[in-house]
Design a protein around this motif. Structure first.
Motif, PDB file in Angstrom:
ATOM      1  N   ALA A 220       0.825  -1.201   0.000  1.00 40.22           N
ATOM      2  CA  ALA A 220       0.000   0.000   0.000  1.00 40.22           C
ATOM      3  C   ALA A 220       0.865   1.259   0.000  1.00 40.22           C
ATOM      4  O   ALA A 220       0.506   2.267  -0.595  1.00 40.22           O
ATOM      5  CB  ALA A 220      -0.909  -0.001   1.219  1.00 40.22           C
ATOM      6  N   THR A 221       2.009   1.210   0.651  1.00 42.48           N
ATOM      7  CA  THR A 221       2.843   2.410   0.734  1.00 42.48           C
ATOM      8  C   THR A 221       4.230   2.185   0.164  1.00 42.48           C
ATOM      9  O   THR A 221       4.861   3.116  -0.313  1.00 42.48           O
ATOM     10  CB  THR A 221       3.002   2.872   2.201  1.00 42.48           C
ATOM     11  OG1 THR A 221       3.536   1.773   2.954  1.00 42.48           O
ATOM     12  CG2 THR A 221       1.666   3.283   2.790  1.00 42.48           C
ATOM     13  N   SER A 222       4.703   0.952   0.216  1.00 34.09           N
ATOM     14  CA  SER A 222       6.073   0.765  -0.255  1.00 34.09           C
ATOM     15  C   SER A 222       6.171  -0.370  -1.255  1.00 34.09           C
ATOM     16  O   SER A 222       5.284  -1.207  -1.397  1.00 34.09           O
ATOM     17  CB  SER A 222       7.013   0.503   0.914  1.00 34.09           C
ATOM     18  OG  SER A 222       6.868  -0.831   1.337  1.00 34.09           O
TER      19      SER A 222
ATOM     20  N   VAL B  97       5.247 -10.344  -9.606  1.00 33.02           N
ATOM     21  CA  VAL B  97       4.808  -9.302  -8.684  1.00 33.02           C
ATOM     22  C   VAL B  97       3.792  -9.894  -7.714  1.00 33.02           C
ATOM     23  O   VAL B  97       2.851 -10.570  -8.125  1.00 33.02           O
ATOM     24  CB  VAL B  97       4.148  -8.124  -9.437  1.00 33.02           C
ATOM     25  CG1 VAL B  97       3.682  -7.044  -8.454  1.00 33.02           C
ATOM     26  CG2 VAL B  97       5.079  -7.552 -10.488  1.00 33.02           C
ATOM     27  N   GLY B  98       4.011  -9.672  -6.438  1.00 33.52           N
ATOM     28  CA  GLY B  98       3.005  -9.961  -5.424  1.00 33.52           C
ATOM     29  C   GLY B  98       2.398  -8.643  -5.020  1.00 33.52           C
ATOM     30  O   GLY B  98       3.125  -7.678  -4.759  1.00 33.52           O
ATOM     31  N   THR B  99       1.071  -8.561  -4.988  1.00 30.93           N
ATOM     32  CA  THR B  99       0.448  -7.255  -4.761  1.00 30.93           C
ATOM     33  C   THR B  99      -0.663  -7.310  -3.731  1.00 30.93           C
ATOM     34  O   THR B  99      -1.325  -8.334  -3.577  1.00 30.93           O
ATOM     35  CB  THR B  99      -0.128  -6.701  -6.075  1.00 30.93           C
ATOM     36  OG1 THR B  99      -0.739  -5.442  -5.808  1.00 30.93           O
ATOM     37  CG2 THR B  99      -1.204  -7.627  -6.638  1.00 30.93           C
ATOM     38  N   THR B 100      -0.820  -6.210  -3.048  1.00 29.67           N
ATOM     39  CA  THR B 100      -2.003  -6.027  -2.233  1.00 29.67           C
ATOM     40  C   THR B 100      -3.212  -6.207  -3.165  1.00 29.67           C
ATOM     41  O   THR B 100      -3.218  -5.686  -4.278  1.00 29.67           O
ATOM     42  CB  THR B 100      -1.950  -4.629  -1.575  1.00 29.67           C
ATOM     43  OG1 THR B 100      -3.130  -4.406  -0.866  1.00 29.67           O
ATOM     44  CG2 THR B 100      -1.703  -3.518  -2.583  1.00 29.67           C
ATOM     45  N   GLY B 101      -4.180  -7.026  -2.724  1.00 27.81           N
ATOM     46  CA  GLY B 101      -5.240  -7.479  -3.623  1.00 27.81           C
ATOM     47  C   GLY B 101      -6.431  -6.559  -3.687  1.00 27.81           C
ATOM     48  O   GLY B 101      -6.435  -5.522  -3.033  1.00 27.81           O
ATOM     49  N   PRO B 102      -7.456  -6.937  -4.451  1.00 29.71           N
ATOM     50  CA  PRO B 102      -7.541  -8.145  -5.262  1.00 29.71           C
ATOM     51  C   PRO B 102      -6.838  -8.023  -6.613  1.00 29.71           C
ATOM     52  O   PRO B 102      -6.773  -6.945  -7.190  1.00 29.71           O
ATOM     53  CB  PRO B 102      -9.055  -8.300  -5.480  1.00 29.71           C
ATOM     54  CG  PRO B 102      -9.598  -6.911  -5.401  1.00 29.71           C
ATOM     55  CD  PRO B 102      -8.702  -6.173  -4.455  1.00 29.71           C
TER      56      PRO B 102
END
Lengths: 325, 325
Positions: free
Chosen positions: B14-16, B70-75
């Motif tokens: 979310a921030t970094s 890439v792993g990401t904050t979802g969805p």
């Protein structure tokens, strides 16, 4: 005479034994059943199984047996094909059923838990054909769960069959033999419905109990009686069924959130009264919709009924004889 | 100069933003991070991602890039590589991150939910190496779940990531934004712990609240404050942590019964206080023992911490470049 490759699927229950001869394409050629007479011990029991298979295969012209699958009342070790020690077949301790059949017929044999066999059957030839993530819930005296992913059984640690019926959904619920309180089975199974009815009828302060048509027969009541009374308009029975249906829906909601399956099939005795359960189930499915992409999960009744076990056992051995890609 | 094949794993939070360059054998060669500044929009954000990758790869002598994960904050839609509309990255609606990276670097790229990336990382190089059925639970402001079977992510319908944190475990529990009452997250997450503390402190009839060291700061309390107060011997805080730990254990019990995993890894902020949670967890694990064959399930802390995401993202793209057997 042309030969016909066949496999046999066996369903070994607590009291009865059923077997069917199938083509590899899933056509059921012949089926029959027999008493298992479990109390006479596993030696005689295994002989009854082999005799039933012999008789059935002999009746198929040109049959060339390729394998035998057995679905059994559990627990069973699917990796070794050993029936462990089912509460429903007293004295059948560590019976190497798959090895015995393999010896006798000279073809591969395997053993599966009956819930696993049923879902495989529905995947192969029933209501869940070709469904990628197919979950099945059997609601009878207990609650059984089984899961097939891309045509293969999901197996837990050690190859064992998970026990979704014992997920806890209400910590204030009644104690279960599983050791926890308020597990799904203790709140929504046929046994739970009957128990709740008996307890309510014993409560002299419950006005619904005083007016219930079930009154006076508390000792002998089973889930079927409660269902019938609910259909006849009995307020107590309706209240009990509604509560069980709500708990049943809650457990399904958890399965939806934890597995995101494409389909959940429902089977078992109580599911013959799906209309009584469906409003509550639908309510819980709707709650899951925001999370389930495109809301595509289907909740549907199973299709093969008492034959699910033999279909699935046959499919299980077919998968071992000809492993899927 | 000899060339060194490498993959890059990116963790988009979310921030970094964090990225690492890995050998195919799992050695982390170099790692760095940057601000994502999400509020400036996804165009600039994607540029920041590519710049970080360029800079890192340029620093590895002879690097030959094979892929970017890439792993990401979802969805996120893992099948199409599109970031959908995360609450944590406002305005990032339907961003085709995988396609953009693929275009820019001319190598395969993929996108995974961050929870999925973390469990893949632990499977590859962390606490769950080689574990057949590896479940991971992240307890932070929410509760996230992810599951790897034989090295492959379990994906739900439509390829989406199940939401085990929203299983219902107490129908009398508080309402959750998910639409149900008493789901796991609403009872055991960091947010739930803070909320319960604030509510207790606002209750003028609660004697523990009157004597609590948390009194007077109710508005600003977070889970960390409650944990610290519990460690300092505050009775109210201890009661709240014990209750949350019991609910947390209950949810784990359900995972044990439904999945029979070989291992459950625990991660996330609250897990830095595993000693406070472990007694309750242990009690629930013991309840599951009669069902879990040979009691072989392990509950253990995750190992890679903040790096789990980049390890897992790197492993995810490696799996696509060289699919496992």
């Amino acid at each position: 005479m042309e030969t016909q490759p066949v496999v046999v699927g066996v369903d070994l229950g607590a009291t009865s034994l059923r077997a069917g001869v199938f083509t590899p394409q899933g056509q059921l050629l012949t089926v029959d059943q027999a008493e298992i007479q479990a109390e006479q011990g596993s030696e005689k029991g295994v002989r009854r199984i082999t005799q039933l298979i012999e008789r059935l295969v002999a009746g198929v012209p040109g049959a060339r047996l390729q394998g035998v699958g057995v679905g059994t009342t559990g627990p069973a070790d699917a990796l070794t094909g050993v029936l462990i020690n089912p509460g429903t077949l007293p004295g059948w301790v560590n019976v190497p059923i798959a090895a015995r059949l393999q010896e006798r017929f000279g073809v591969p044999a395997c053993l599966e838990n009956d819930g696993d066999a049923a879902v495989l059957g529905e995947y192969w030839m029933g209501a869940g054909q070709g469904v990628s993530r197919l979950y099945m819930v059997t609601l009878g005296t207990g609650i059984g769960t089984a899961f097939v992913v891309e045509g293969r059984l999901y197996r837990g640690a050690g190859g064992f069959h998970p026990e979704g019926g014992h997920q806890v959904i209400d910590p204030d619920g009644p104690p279960c033999y599983c050791g926890a309180r308020g597990c799904w089975e203790s709140l929504a199974s046929g046994t739970a419905i009957a128990k709740r009815a008996r307890e309510a009828l014993a409560d002299s302060h419950n006005p619904l109990a005083q007016n219930s048509i079930l009154r006076g027969e508390a000792e002998r009541i089973d889930a079927r009686d409660v269902v019938e009374a609910a259909r006849a308009g009995d307020a107590l029975a309706q209240q009990i069924i509604e509560q069980a249906a709500d708990y049943f829906g809650m457990g399904l909601f958890n399965l939806l959130m934890l597995f995101f399956p494409d389909m959940i099939l429902l089977s078992g005795g109580v599911m013959r009264n799906l209309d009584l359960f469906m409003p509550a189930i639908q309510g819980w499915v709707e709650k899951s919709q925001p999370y389930l992409p495109s809301g595509q999960v289907k909740i549907a009744p199973a299709k093969l009924g008492y034959y699910a076990g033999i279909y699935g056992a046959a499919y299980a051995i077919l998968q071992r004889v000809n492993p899927p890609g």
